[in-house]
Design an enzyme around this catalytic site. Structure first.
Site, PDB file in Angstrom:
ATOM      1  N   ASP A   1       1.411  38.064  81.271  1.00 48.62           N
ATOM      2  CA  ASP A   1       1.607  37.020  80.517  1.00 48.62           C
ATOM      3  C   ASP A   1       1.288  37.184  79.000  1.00 48.62           C
ATOM      4  O   ASP A   1       1.796  36.672  78.192  1.00 48.62           O
ATOM      5  CB  ASP A   1       0.432  36.074  81.059  1.00 48.62           C
ATOM      6  CG  ASP A   1       0.605  35.641  82.585  1.00 48.62           C
ATOM      7  OD1 ASP A   1       1.537  35.825  83.351  1.00 48.62           O
ATOM      8  OD2 ASP A   1      -0.412  35.041  83.113  1.00 48.62           O
TER       9      ASP A   1
ATOM     10  N   GLU B   1       7.271  38.910  90.640  1.00 50.64           N
ATOM     11  CA  GLU B   1       5.996  38.004  90.661  1.00 50.64           C
ATOM     12  C   GLU B   1       5.089  38.811  91.417  1.00 50.64           C
ATOM     13  O   GLU B   1       5.452  39.533  92.539  1.00 50.64           O
ATOM     14  CB  GLU B   1       6.329  37.166  91.422  1.00 50.64           C
ATOM     15  CG  GLU B   1       5.577  35.680  90.804  1.00 50.64           C
ATOM     16  CD  GLU B   1       5.779  35.474  89.223  1.00 50.64           C
ATOM     17  OE1 GLU B   1       5.315  35.860  88.385  1.00 50.64           O
ATOM     18  OE2 GLU B   1       6.935  34.839  88.933  1.00 50.64           O
TER      19      GLU B   1
ATOM     20  N   LEU C   1       2.371  28.250  83.397  1.00 47.50           N
ATOM     21  CA  LEU C   1       3.354  28.566  82.224  1.00 47.50           C
ATOM     22  C   LEU C   1       2.412  29.418  81.255  1.00 47.50           C
ATOM     23  O   LEU C   1       2.676  29.364  79.891  1.00 47.50           O
ATOM     24  CB  LEU C   1       4.220  27.433  81.570  1.00 47.50           C
ATOM     25  CG  LEU C   1       5.118  26.828  82.316  1.00 47.50           C
ATOM     26  CD1 LEU C   1       5.668  25.572  81.588  1.00 47.50           C
ATOM     27  CD2 LEU C   1       6.132  27.718  83.113  1.00 47.50           C
TER      28      LEU C   1
HETATM   29  C1  GLA Z   1      -0.549  35.594  86.626  1.00 46.83           C
HETATM   30  C2  GLA Z   1      -1.235  36.647  86.153  1.00 46.83           C
HETATM   31  C3  GLA Z   1      -0.145  37.750  85.783  1.00 46.83           C
HETATM   32  C4  GLA Z   1       0.823  37.951  87.198  1.00 46.83           C
HETATM   33  C5  GLA Z   1       1.197  36.830  87.694  1.00 46.83           C
HETATM   34  C6  GLA Z   1       1.807  36.940  89.133  1.00 46.83           C
HETATM   35  O1  GLA Z   1       0.464  34.780  85.839  1.00 46.83           O
HETATM   36  O2  GLA Z   1      -1.896  36.138  85.037  1.00 46.83           O
HETATM   37  O3  GLA Z   1      -0.608  38.787  85.546  1.00 46.83           O
HETATM   38  O4  GLA Z   1      -0.028  38.516  87.985  1.00 46.83           O
HETATM   39  O5  GLA Z   1       0.389  35.807  87.807  1.00 46.83           O
HETATM   40  O6  GLA Z   1       3.130  37.434  88.946  1.00 46.83           O
END
Ligand code: GLA
Length: 394
Positions: free
Chosen positions: A177, A36, A130
């Site tokens: 994501d 993360e 999500l």
């Molecule tokens: C969000 C961002 C991702 C990532 C996460 C943390 O979901 O869109 O790119 O940085 O936070 O891991």
């Protein structure tokens, strides 16, 4: 999925007059198992696509108008725009996401030749972490590719989605994501190296356990600005480290190298941020190795350590996510539990032995309600595939 296809088609007919020439699509949501706040630091991530996501029905028009409707925001009704006006407006609300993707295709020389009608229905809880927005972005990309014959791969859909989110919607997100959604594969998580986008699928075989998501129902609010703040803290820390060591990203350091050079980072808070980025990346690599060796227990311990680091060093958890995770750790049958996504609200992900899931949901749910004052929602999820066409023209 078949039922849902009927539901969205019917609704499209009601909203836009008929279903003639309409096509139905789906793109998943995602959950990150570990890794993360590493994706904008040149580190590794380990997300997977889910069977919950966003359904879309699209039909091209003869003119340049864009007409959007979301079954999740019925009160907004049909939101109108046009190909001549692909700009973000606060009042355009959720339609800024599909519009951003349309704009991003145009920036890459792929111009839409006509407008369209687009109806969406998301089964991902909004603002839950999500990735409902990335799901909409990848879905829109898949729709444009299909309707206009644009020559793009699924990986391109991820990059275009991220570009639109960064440049059109002003969130400086990494690639995780959109990549997880565009490249999803049933039953597998994706071990992605964000430094060069090399990746590998890793089957998630949990046997007598399942993935349980707990949604805190805390809306993110200021989250996006905090997200950008964390990102710039990491950038400053990197610039300070680069004065003493030759690296391009924090992801290039292992724990030992970090300890050796960390004093170059002037501010103690910034040092903690960088420490999280470095250690989390190393944890992610170790976690995937553990999974390959079928050591789910070790994977779970690394998930727990990830949460502690996000809580203490990166400071993106908050009382809601901490309560969910700390109550989860007390429950029998919990292999690992941590916050997932950007943080500041949103969801946790836990691996829970199947026979303990009911008690887990009851106990964590009760403790959460008692402490926080409102309820959390729980979902036992399944790992699904990437974007797809559910129905060709009828
Ligand atoms: C969000 C961002 C991702 C990532 C996460 C943390 O979901 O869109 O790119 O940085 O936070 O891991």
């Amino acid at each position: 999925m078949a039922d849902m296809r009927e539901t969205v088609l019917q609704e499209f007919g009601k909203v836009f007059g008929s279903t003639e020439g309409a096509r139905v699509y789906f793109a998943p949501g995602r959950v990150n198992m570990i890794g993360e706040h590493t994706d904008y630091n040149g580190g590794h991530v380990f997300p997977c696509a889910l069977t919950i996501g966003t359904y879309g029905v699209a039909r091209i028009r003869k003119d340049n108008r864009l007409r959007f409707y979301s079954m999740n925001f019925e009160k907004l009704g049909i939101v109108e725009s046009s190909l001549e006006d692909l700009k973000p407006y606060p009042e355009a609300d959720w339609t800024n996401y599909p519009k951003g993707v349309m704009w991003a295709f145009g920036e890459r020389g792929m111009k839409m030749t006509c407008g369209m009608e687009l109806l969406l229905f998301g089964t991902i809880p909004n603002g839950s972490g999500l990735s409902s927005s990335a799901s909409v972005e990848v879905l829109t990309g898949a729709i444009l590719r299909d309707c206009f014959g644009f020559d793009v791969t699924n990986q391109d859909l991820a990059l275009i989605g991220q570009f639109s989110e960064n440049r059109f919607n002003g969130v400086n997100c990494g690639i995780m994501d959109q990549f997880a959604i565009a490249m999803g594969r049933e039953g597998n998580a994706i071990f992605l190296d964000t430094a060069d986008l090399s990746y590998e699928y890793a089957p998630i075989r949990l046997e007598d356990a399942k993935i349980v998501i707990a949604c805190s129902n805390k809306k993110r609010g200021l989250g996006d600005s905090k997200y950008n703040e964390r990102r710039s803290e990491c950038e400053t820390a990197l610039a300070e480290l680069q004065k003493v060591v030759d690296i391009r990203s924090l992801g290039e350091l292992d724990e030992e190298a970090f300890e050796r050079y960390q004093s170059a980072i002037q501010d103690p808070v910034r040092r903690k941020r960088a420490r999280h980025a470095v250690y989390e990346n190393q944890r992610t690599m170790k976690a995937v190795q553990a999974l390959k060796e079928n050591d789910v227990e070790q994977f779970g311990r690394l998930m727990n350590a990830s949460h502690v680091s996000l809580r203490d060093d990166y400071e993106v958890t908050g009382i809601e996510l901490d309560t969910l995770v700390e109550e989860a750790w007390k429950q029998p049958g919990v292999i690992g539990s941590r916050m997932t996504g950007a943080g500041f609200g949103g969801c946790t992900v836990s691996i829970v032995k199947t026979e303990h899931i009911d008690a887990f949901i009851r106990n964590v749910g009760e403790a959460y309600l008692a402490k926080i004052g409102y309820a959390a929602d729980f979902y036992v999820v399944t790992i699904g595939g990437g974007p797809c066409i559910l129905q060709e023209t009828i």
